[in-house]
Write a protein that holds these residues in place. Structure first.
Motif, PDB file in Angstrom:
ATOM      1  N   GLY A 183      -5.292   4.908  16.881  1.00 48.86           N
ATOM      2  CA  GLY A 183      -6.610   5.524  16.766  1.00 48.86           C
ATOM      3  C   GLY A 183      -7.629   4.711  17.532  1.00 48.86           C
ATOM      4  N   THR A 184      -8.795   5.318  17.757  1.00 44.20           N
ATOM      5  CA  THR A 184      -9.873   4.654  18.490  1.00 44.20           C
ATOM      6  C   THR A 184     -10.969   4.221  17.526  1.00 44.20           C
ATOM      7  N   VAL A 185     -11.353   2.963  17.622  1.00 40.89           N
ATOM      8  CA  VAL A 185     -12.428   2.425  16.784  1.00 40.89           C
ATOM      9  C   VAL A 185     -13.747   3.044  17.235  1.00 40.89           C
TER      10      VAL A 185
ATOM     11  N   LEU B 271     -14.505  -7.400   9.065  1.00 41.80           N
ATOM     12  CA  LEU B 271     -15.225  -6.304   9.697  1.00 41.80           C
ATOM     13  C   LEU B 271     -14.756  -4.993   9.099  1.00 41.80           C
ATOM     14  N   VAL B 272     -15.681  -4.055   8.943  1.00 46.69           N
ATOM     15  CA  VAL B 272     -15.354  -2.709   8.502  1.00 46.69           C
ATOM     16  C   VAL B 272     -15.237  -1.846   9.752  1.00 46.69           C
ATOM     17  N   LEU B 273     -14.074  -1.225   9.932  1.00 45.21           N
ATOM     18  CA  LEU B 273     -13.823  -0.391  11.097  1.00 45.21           C
ATOM     19  C   LEU B 273     -13.700   1.066  10.666  1.00 45.21           C
ATOM     20  N   THR B 274     -14.328   1.952  11.421  1.00 48.60           N
ATOM     21  CA  THR B 274     -14.073   3.378  11.298  1.00 48.60           C
ATOM     22  C   THR B 274     -13.223   3.737  12.505  1.00 48.60           C
ATOM     23  N   ILE B 275     -12.072   4.354  12.230  1.00 48.42           N
ATOM     24  CA  ILE B 275     -11.091   4.626  13.281  1.00 48.42           C
ATOM     25  C   ILE B 275     -10.814   6.119  13.333  1.00 48.42           C
ATOM     26  N   ASP B 276     -10.886   6.693  14.531  1.00 45.53           N
ATOM     27  CA  ASP B 276     -10.616   8.108  14.746  1.00 45.53           C
ATOM     28  C   ASP B 276      -9.147   8.280  15.116  1.00 45.53           C
ATOM     29  N   PHE B 277      -8.404   8.979  14.243  1.00 45.83           N
ATOM     30  CA  PHE B 277      -6.985   9.234  14.480  1.00 45.83           C
ATOM     31  C   PHE B 277      -6.735  10.656  14.980  1.00 45.83           C
ATOM     32  N   GLY B 278      -7.740  11.296  15.536  1.00 44.34           N
ATOM     33  CA  GLY B 278      -7.569  12.644  16.087  1.00 44.34           C
ATOM     34  C   GLY B 278      -7.788  13.724  15.048  1.00 44.34           C
ATOM     35  N   THR B 279      -7.723  14.979  15.518  1.00 46.46           N
ATOM     36  CA  THR B 279      -8.088  16.107  14.662  1.00 46.46           C
ATOM     37  C   THR B 279      -7.138  16.313  13.489  1.00 46.46           C
TER      38      THR B 279
ATOM     39  N   ARG C  43     -15.493  -1.513  19.579  1.00 48.08           N
ATOM     40  CA  ARG C  43     -15.878  -0.108  19.756  1.00 48.08           C
ATOM     41  C   ARG C  43     -15.205   0.474  20.987  1.00 48.08           C
ATOM     42  N   GLY C  44     -14.505   1.600  20.793  1.00 45.45           N
ATOM     43  CA  GLY C  44     -13.821   2.250  21.897  1.00 45.45           C
ATOM     44  C   GLY C  44     -12.403   1.757  22.133  1.00 45.45           C
ATOM     45  N   ARG C  45     -11.984   0.724  21.424  1.00 42.35           N
ATOM     46  CA  ARG C  45     -10.635   0.161  21.588  1.00 42.35           C
ATOM     47  C   ARG C  45      -9.642   0.944  20.728  1.00 42.35           C
ATOM     48  N   GLN C  46      -8.474   1.192  21.274  1.00 39.33           N
ATOM     49  CA  GLN C  46      -7.409   1.807  20.490  1.00 39.33           C
ATOM     50  C   GLN C  46      -6.649   0.710  19.744  1.00 39.33           C
ATOM     51  N   VAL C  47      -6.298   1.007  18.489  1.00 43.82           N
ATOM     52  CA  VAL C  47      -5.563   0.070  17.644  1.00 43.82           C
ATOM     53  C   VAL C  47      -4.433   0.806  16.942  1.00 43.82           C
ATOM     54  N   ALA C  48      -3.433   0.041  16.518  1.00 43.63           N
ATOM     55  CA  ALA C  48      -2.330   0.601  15.731  1.00 43.63           C
ATOM     56  C   ALA C  48      -2.594   0.305  14.257  1.00 43.63           C
ATOM     57  N   ALA C  49      -2.256   1.275  13.399  1.00 44.07           N
ATOM     58  CA  ALA C  49      -2.487   1.100  11.965  1.00 44.07           C
ATOM     59  C   ALA C  49      -1.461   1.876  11.153  1.00 44.07           C
TER      60      ALA C  49
ATOM     61  N   VAL D 136      -4.527 -11.200  16.167  1.00 45.63           N
ATOM     62  CA  VAL D 136      -4.609 -10.508  17.451  1.00 45.63           C
ATOM     63  C   VAL D 136      -4.072  -9.101  17.216  1.00 45.63           C
ATOM     64  N   LEU D 137      -4.911  -8.098  17.444  1.00 51.00           N
ATOM     65  CA  LEU D 137      -4.560  -6.715  17.130  1.00 51.00           C
ATOM     66  C   LEU D 137      -3.476  -6.146  18.041  1.00 51.00           C
ATOM     67  N   VAL D 138      -2.680  -5.252  17.464  1.00 47.66           N
ATOM     68  CA  VAL D 138      -1.673  -4.501  18.204  1.00 47.66           C
ATOM     69  C   VAL D 138      -2.357  -3.269  18.783  1.00 47.66           C
ATOM     70  N   HIS D 139      -2.152  -3.032  20.075  1.00 47.53           N
ATOM     71  CA  HIS D 139      -2.746  -1.854  20.708  1.00 47.53           C
ATOM     72  C   HIS D 139      -1.910  -1.448  21.914  1.00 47.53           C
ATOM     73  N   PRO D 140      -1.972  -0.158  22.285  1.00 47.30           N
ATOM     74  CA  PRO D 140      -1.221   0.272  23.470  1.00 47.30           C
ATOM     75  C   PRO D 140      -1.828  -0.335  24.724  1.00 47.30           C
ATOM     76  N   ASP D 141      -0.988  -0.570  25.728  1.00 49.25           N
ATOM     77  CA  ASP D 141      -1.508  -1.145  26.974  1.00 49.25           C
ATOM     78  C   ASP D 141      -2.008  -0.078  27.941  1.00 49.25           C
ATOM     79  N   ARG D 142      -1.865   1.199  27.551  1.00 52.26           N
ATOM     80  CA  ARG D 142      -2.428   2.323  28.306  1.00 52.26           C
ATOM     81  C   ARG D 142      -2.995   3.301  27.300  1.00 52.26           C
ATOM     82  N   PRO D 143      -4.018   4.080  27.670  1.00 53.16           N
ATOM     83  CA  PRO D 143      -4.563   5.065  26.733  1.00 53.16           C
ATOM     84  C   PRO D 143      -3.509   6.088  26.322  1.00 53.16           C
ATOM     85  N   VAL D 144      -3.483   6.411  25.038  1.00 52.52           N
ATOM     86  CA  VAL D 144      -2.600   7.438  24.489  1.00 52.52           C
ATOM     87  C   VAL D 144      -3.438   8.323  23.569  1.00 52.52           C
ATOM     88  N   PRO D 145      -2.975   9.543  23.261  1.00 56.72           N
ATOM     89  CA  PRO D 145      -3.759  10.420  22.385  1.00 56.72           C
ATOM     90  C   PRO D 145      -3.913   9.817  20.984  1.00 56.72           C
TER      91      PRO D 145
END
Length: 111
Positions: free
Chosen positions: A16-18, A32-40, A61-67, A96-105
């Motif tokens: 999702g995107t923070v 930190l309190v994060l609001t994360i958008d996991f899509g529709t 903000r704007g970074r993708q993270v795994a959760a 250190v957060l886990v995140h994709p190395d390329r943008p994904v949906p």
């Protein structure tokens, strides 16, 4: 302990995107309190994360993270934490957060 592949599939790890970040003023340890958008399909979820050693609002903000999105919600101070963001501890113990190395949906499941 060894688990089966079916056990692993029970853990729902999504990307999702923070979208929002603020300091969790009521937490015992810096967080930190994060609001994360996991899509529709999943929508937005909130979490409190002890990741202040390496991250601030501007860098998140704007970074993708795994959760993990299918743990039961947990109350952390005055924040209802709905997901668990994933990370690894560095040599000093900072996460250190886990995140994709390329943008994904947003909402994509870990395979």
């Amino acid at each position: 302990m060894t688990i089966t592949f079916d056990d692993f599939l029970k853990v729902d790890i999504r990307v999702g995107t923070v979208t929002e970040v603020r300091v969790n003023e009521t937490a015992r340890k810096p967080a930190l309190v994060l609001t994360i958008d996991f899509g529709t399909e999943i929508g937005t979820r909130t979490t409190s994360a002890q990741i202040t050693e390496h991250y601030d609002a501007e860098s998140l903000r704007g970074r993708q993270v795994a959760a993990v999105i299918n743990f039961p919600p947990k109350q952390i101070a005055k924040v209802r934490s709905e997901v668990l963001v994933l990370g690894f501890a560095d040599a000093e113990g900072g996460i250190v957060l886990v995140h994709p190395d390329r943008p994904v949906p947003d909402g994509g499941r870990l395979h």
